[in-house]
Design an enzyme around this catalytic site. Structure first.
Site, PDB file in Angstrom:
ATOM      1  N   TYR A 161      -9.367  -2.219 -14.337  1.00  0.00           N
ATOM      2  CA  TYR A 161     -10.742  -2.484 -13.953  1.00  0.00           C
ATOM      3  C   TYR A 161     -11.735  -1.554 -14.661  1.00  0.00           C
ATOM      4  CZ  TYR A 161     -12.744  -5.072  -9.963  1.00  0.00           C
ATOM      5  OH  TYR A 161     -13.352  -5.959  -9.143  1.00  0.00           O
ATOM      6  N   LYS A 228       2.544  -1.119  -7.506  1.00  0.00           N
ATOM      7  CA  LYS A 228       3.452  -2.154  -8.026  1.00  0.00           C
ATOM      8  C   LYS A 228       4.399  -1.461  -9.014  1.00  0.00           C
ATOM      9  CE  LYS A 228       4.612  -6.492  -8.363  1.00  0.00           C
ATOM     10  NZ  LYS A 228       5.320  -7.188  -7.291  1.00  0.00           N
ATOM     11  N   ASP A 279       2.816  -6.297  -3.206  1.00  0.00           N
ATOM     12  CA  ASP A 279       2.919  -7.633  -2.595  1.00  0.00           C
ATOM     13  C   ASP A 279       3.420  -7.547  -1.155  1.00  0.00           C
ATOM     14  OD1 ASP A 279       5.057  -7.688  -5.212  1.00  0.00           O
ATOM     15  OD2 ASP A 279       5.881  -7.469  -3.221  1.00  0.00           O
ATOM     16  N   ASP A 303      -8.706  -3.503  -4.647  1.00  0.00           N
ATOM     17  CA  ASP A 303      -9.765  -4.512  -4.639  1.00  0.00           C
ATOM     18  C   ASP A 303      -9.319  -5.706  -3.797  1.00  0.00           C
ATOM     19  OD1 ASP A 303     -12.123  -5.723  -5.367  1.00  0.00           O
ATOM     20  OD2 ASP A 303     -11.290  -6.572  -7.206  1.00  0.00           O
TER      21      ASP A 303
END
Ligand code: NAP
Length: 417
Positions: A161, A228, A279, A303
């Site tokens: 980002y 992740k 996840d 986010d």
């Protein structure tokens, strides 16, 4: 630096820093940006609520002197058509340390990606801090929204980002693809755009440190690193490893890890540190929300997760937000400018109002924060709401933005402090 156009109020004093802590005078100057679109409607109502809360909490002993500073469309009218984020505004936030802002229009074209991203980068507001909890009475898509009560610490300066990217077909993208192929043996399709995902020890450590300090100061018992790292080992996985490492190095007397506990009970006075794959955390906050208190994440995961958590307690309309650096904080609405409702005295001011409550906690005026939160709960519980909640609730009374502000102020008399 002298200001180009701003004239700080003569009354009141600014917040100072002593020994790394904020020293807040009883008559404090706080800058505000009212915001674009529906921002002025929201700000008018919010300011009255803030003043009433301070009055309710401290009688006449404490007061805020509001200092208007500019960004967005209003700034372009004052400073010239290209100046969306004037140097004056950045300087005023640096000088006065704590500010609050309404939503800002994102300029289309030109050199500015987003004013919010600009503010975060210029002022090194490295943590986006968003508490997410349910306000009684707000319609929610889940059966037990009260079980979710988390604070999300999202890294603000790195990750995909950060805006380090090149469009497909540019010389930079072609050159990077060539170097990565020739030097490092990794094949990227020649018609790709390229984005870079840096995650550093420095940025990870300061974020995790802030989250642990927050947990200690606010009596929170669990911190979860969200990543992740099973796939992106050297960025997201490193975020997890560096997070554990700083907790061990700097907070060994307060923090224990899930592995240390090995299924045992958390000892009294300790904080549990664990980690979850990104996840899986989306499932966890739905299925076992009361097992999580503080979530610490790199930028992109944070986010998504912030909005998903906000949806679980009834949506973004009332979700507060802040961007925090070292001894500096900007508190903000999490929704946009909702331009189609501008000037109609219609939209929900709850997000800015709850961001103000966070701001009062941040400056060490928790009684004012409590007055705001409890008045808001009482008002919504009485089903006195703006159009967005009204359309979702049976038997509610429809209030305007200013009417909702009035109702909150009236509710404050009933708040126990
Ligand atoms: P938006 O302004 O958040 O509005 C989208 C919809 O959300 C509105 O039409 C409205 O829904 C609802 N909504 C937003 N604020 C509300 C409020 N206070 N009370 C009740 N409902 C509210 O998103 P957008 O239309 O995509 O963006 C408009 C501008 O805001 C863009 O320039 C965007 O870049 C900017 N923006 C700024 C920020 C920020 O400054 N933090 C954040 C996001 C977007 P209904 O139509 O269903 O009533």
């Amino acid at each position: 630096m002298a200001y180009q156009r701003l004239v700080p109020p003569r009354e009141g004093q600014k917040i100072r820093i002593e020994g790394g802590k904020l020293v807040v005078p009883d008559t404090v100057i706080l800058p505000f940006i009212e915001g674009d679109g529906t921002g002025p409607d929201i700000w008018r109502a919010s300011k009255r609520v803030f003043d009433a809360a301070v009055q309710r909490a401290y009688g006449g002993d404490r007061r805020v002197v509001w200092f208007e500073i500019f960004a967005g469309e209003k700034a372009t009218r004052l400073y010239g058509s290209d100046t969306w984020l004037p140097a004056d505004t950045l300087e005023a936030i640096r000088e006065f340390r704590v500010a609050i802002k309404g939503p800002l229009t994102t300029p289309i074209g030109g050199g500015i990606r987003s004013l919010n991203v600009g503010l975060r980068q210029e002022l090194d507001l490295y943590a986006c801090v968003r508490p997410v909890s349910w306000v009684r009475g707000v319609p929610s898509p889940v059966r037990a929204p009260e079980k979710l009560d988390v604070v999300i610490f999202r890294e603000n300066t790195e990750d995909v980002y950060a805006g380090i990217e090149w469009a497909q077909g540019t010389e930079e993208a072609r050159e990077l693809i060539r170097i990565i192929g020739e030097r490092f043996g990794k094949k990227i399709r020649p018609d790709s755009g390229i984005g870079i995902k840096p995650i550093s020890i420095f940025a990870t450590e300061r974020l995790v440190r802030m989250a642990i300090r927050y947990a200690i100061q606010n009596g929170r018992k669990r911190i979860t690193l969200v990543h992740k790292g099973n796939i992106m080992k050297f960025t997201e996985g490193a975020f997890r490893d560096w997070g554990y490492a700083i907790a061990k190095r700097e907070f060994a007397d307060r923090v224990v890890t899930e592995a240390d506990l090995d299924g045992g009970d958390l000892p009294k006075g300790k904080i549990l540190l664990n980690d979850r794959i990104a996840d899986s955390i989306f499932q966890q906050v739905l299925l076992r929300p009361d097992e999580y208190e503080i979530l610490v994440t790199p930028n992109l995961n944070g986010d998504y997760l912030s909005d998903a958590c906000a949806a679980q307690v009834g949506g973004l309309g009332m979700a507060p937000g802040s961007n925090i650096g070292d001894e500096i904080g900007v508190f903000e609405a999490t929704h946009g400018t909702a331009p189609k409702y501008a000037g109609q005295d219609k939209v929900n001011p709850g997000s800015v109002i709850l961001s103000g409550a966070m701001m009062f906690d941040f400056i060490g005026w928790p009684e004012a924060a409590r007055a705001i939160r409890e008045a808001l709960s009482l008002t919504v519980a009485r089903k006195q709401v703006t159009y967005d909640l009204h359309r979702l609730m049976d038997g509610a009374s429809l209030l305007s933005t200013s009417g909702f502000g009035d109702a909150l102020i009236a509710s404050m008399a009933a708040v126990k402090l």
